[in-house]
Design a protein around this motif. Structure first.
Motif, short mmCIF file in Angstrom:
data_model
loop_
_atom_site.label_atom_id
_atom_site.label_comp_id
_atom_site.label_asym_id
_atom_site.label_seq_id
_atom_site.Cartn_x
_atom_site.Cartn_y
_atom_site.Cartn_z
N GLY A 88 0.84 -1.29 0.05
CA GLY A 88 -0.03 0.03 0.07
C GLY A 88 0.94 1.22 -0.05
N ASN A 89 0.22 2.33 -0.07
CA ASN A 89 0.90 3.50 -0.18
C ASN A 89 0.33 4.75 0.78
OD1 ASN A 89 -1.61 4.45 -1.20
ND2 ASN A 89 -0.65 5.74 -2.78
N HIS A 90 -0.34 4.25 1.97
CA HIS A 90 -0.77 5.03 2.76
C HIS A 90 -0.38 5.09 4.16
CE1 HIS A 90 -4.22 6.18 5.81
NE2 HIS A 90 -3.97 7.35 5.23
N GLN A 107 7.35 15.49 1.94
CA GLN A 107 8.10 15.02 0.85
C GLN A 107 7.49 13.63 0.27
OE1 GLN A 107 10.46 16.49 -0.77
NE2 GLN A 107 10.67 14.58 -2.36
N LEU A 108 7.16 12.86 1.14
CA LEU A 108 6.59 11.70 0.68
C LEU A 108 5.44 11.64 0.11
CD1 LEU A 108 7.25 9.31 3.79
CD2 LEU A 108 8.56 9.18 1.51
N GLU A 109 4.52 12.76 0.42
CA GLU A 109 3.53 13.15 -0.70
C GLU A 109 3.70 13.33 -2.04
OE1 GLU A 109 -0.19 14.64 1.54
OE2 GLU A 109 1.50 15.71 2.63
N THR A 110 4.75 13.87 -2.39
CA THR A 110 5.24 14.18 -3.44
C THR A 110 5.96 12.77 -4.33
OG1 THR A 110 7.62 14.77 -3.36
CG2 THR A 110 5.82 16.27 -2.70
N GLU A 111 5.85 11.79 -3.59
CA GLU A 111 6.57 10.83 -4.03
C GLU A 111 5.61 9.69 -4.16
OE1 GLU A 111 9.70 9.64 -1.81
OE2 GLU A 111 10.67 11.58 -1.84
N GLY A 112 4.16 9.77 -4.33
CA GLY A 112 3.32 8.91 -4.49
C GLY A 112 2.53 8.06 -3.14
N TYR A 113 3.01 8.72 -1.94
CA TYR A 113 2.31 8.10 -0.94
C TYR A 113 1.19 9.20 -0.35
CZ TYR A 113 6.33 5.17 0.12
OH TYR A 113 7.21 4.30 -0.23
N THR A 114 0.20 8.81 0.14
CA THR A 114 -0.90 9.58 0.78
C THR A 114 -0.57 9.55 2.09
OG1 THR A 114 -2.55 7.73 0.63
CG2 THR A 114 -2.59 8.92 -1.31
#
Length: 374
Positions: A88-90, A107-114
């Motif tokens: 997952g990515n959440h 920063q992780l939000e810009t890398e595909g994580y929510t």
């Protein structure tokens, strides 16, 4: 000068200084070297891992030494998130995490994580119901601090750990402000990883550690790194680590007595503020909080002015986390607990430590009284 900013950093204790000097002169070898001098350094490093693991009821194989708390947070989150990305990515965190984690999650939000940022109540505590609602089938990790560095509020980590474990979500906690101050048991809390720092426990700056449950997978942030079992690059700071563990052991052994002493000093401060009817509000949870961190709002006065006036009087305090000094924006923690931007700027932090005395507490209160009655 009276020092009341121990949450920002602590002076090295004499035992740590002596340990550093001995390790630097006797165990100076590169622990990765295959000769006997390198082996001696490696043996000392292994001892330090065992001693740190014992203080948190963890396993020595899960200890990875770093350059401090910020790097510990970054490497722990990134290595675990990358390893479980296929599930997952959440990610879940809170609105009041340390700057190192807040900026990392942005920063992780810009890398595909929510990322879900949990709100807190007016005392700075999350609500378990909010955490449970935030969990989705794609949630892989939650990072929730043990205690807030500005107001000292302690999160219910054991309850959080049980909830996250039941949903199969990894649990990381920034324990920089709580390690060797209050009891920390990774088995009881069900922590999968945590971060700690040496300079908050009377050890040297530039040293910290991550603990990751050996049964959890992690993916190297720096492929090809050979030090710390591939967890990070760079020659290991054996003397600094020896000083860190020595300082932590000293503090850990007297933890109960020191907390009782700090609690008495805290009560003296708060009783004096109340008795003198100063225009000061105590922030944070009344019960679930660290003894040594005292967040205060001074009505009608910006925290920066109070800090400067205290400095003029020979007293060192702060206006919040040292990592945020110089920023114009008000404290995220104060905004999260419901303060307006103007109210948030009235915040100051007093943090007590090993050398704090009753006379110093009294002098601080007198300084505050002179300022607010002018």
């Amino acid at each position: 000068m009276i020092y009341l900013d121990y949450a920002a950093t602590t002076p090295m204790c004499q035992e740590a200084i002596a340990a550093y000097a001995e390790a630097a002169s006797v165990y100076f070898g590169n622990e990765s070297s295959l000769h006997d001098i390198g082996t001696k350094a490696k043996q000392l490093l292994a001892l330090c891992r065992r001693e740190l693991a014992a203080m948190i009821n963890g396993e020595a194989e899960g200890i990875y030494f770093t350059s401090g708390g910020t790097e510990a947070n970054l490497l722990a989150i990134r290595s675990l998130a990358a390893a479980y990305r296929h599930k997952g990515n959440h990610l879940i965190t809170t609105e009041i995490e340390h700057a190192s984690l807040h900026h990392l999650f942005k920063q992780l939000e810009t890398e595909g994580y929510t990322v879900t940022y949990l709100p807190v109540d007016r005392f700075g505590r999350i609500r378990l119901a909010d955490l449970e609602r935030a969990i989705t089938p794609k949630t892989i990790l939650a990072s929730i601090q043990h205690a807030n560095s500005e107001i000292g509020t302690i999160q219910p980590l054991a309850d959080i750990g049980r909830l996250l474990r039941a949903h199969g979500v990894l649990f990381h906690s920034d324990c920089v402000q709580t390690f060797a101050k209050i009891q920390l048991d990774v088995q009881d809390i069900r922590l999968d990883s945590l971060s700690v720092s040496a300079h908050k426990v009377y050890g040297p700056k530039g040293v910290g550690a991550v603990y990751i449950n050996p049964r959890r997978h992690w993916k190297p942030v720096f492929p090809g790194a050979t030090h710390e079992s591939g967890f990070r690059p760079g020659t290991v700071n054996v003397p600094g680590i020896a000083a860190f563990i020595t300082a932590a052991q000293q503090l850990h052994r007297r933890m109960a007595d020191e907390q009782s002493r700090l609690e008495r000093l805290r009560n003296r401060l708060l009783h004096a503020i109340a008795a003198k009817q100063l225009p000061v509000t105590v922030e944070g949870h009344p019960d679930f909080r660290l003894a040594h961190i005292i967040g205060l709002s001074v009505a009608g006065y910006e925290g920066q002015l109070v800090m400067l006036e205290c400095n003029r009087a020979g007293i060192a305090i702060s206006t919040g986390s040292a990592c945020q000094v110089g920023l114009q924006a008000p404290s995220r923690t104060m905004l999260a607990v419901g303060k307006t931007p103007e109210e948030a700027k009235q915040f100051i932090r007093i943090s007590l430590g090993a050398a704090t005395t009753e006379a110093e507490i009294d002098q601080f209160v007198s300084t505050l009284e002179r300022l607010t009655s002018a």
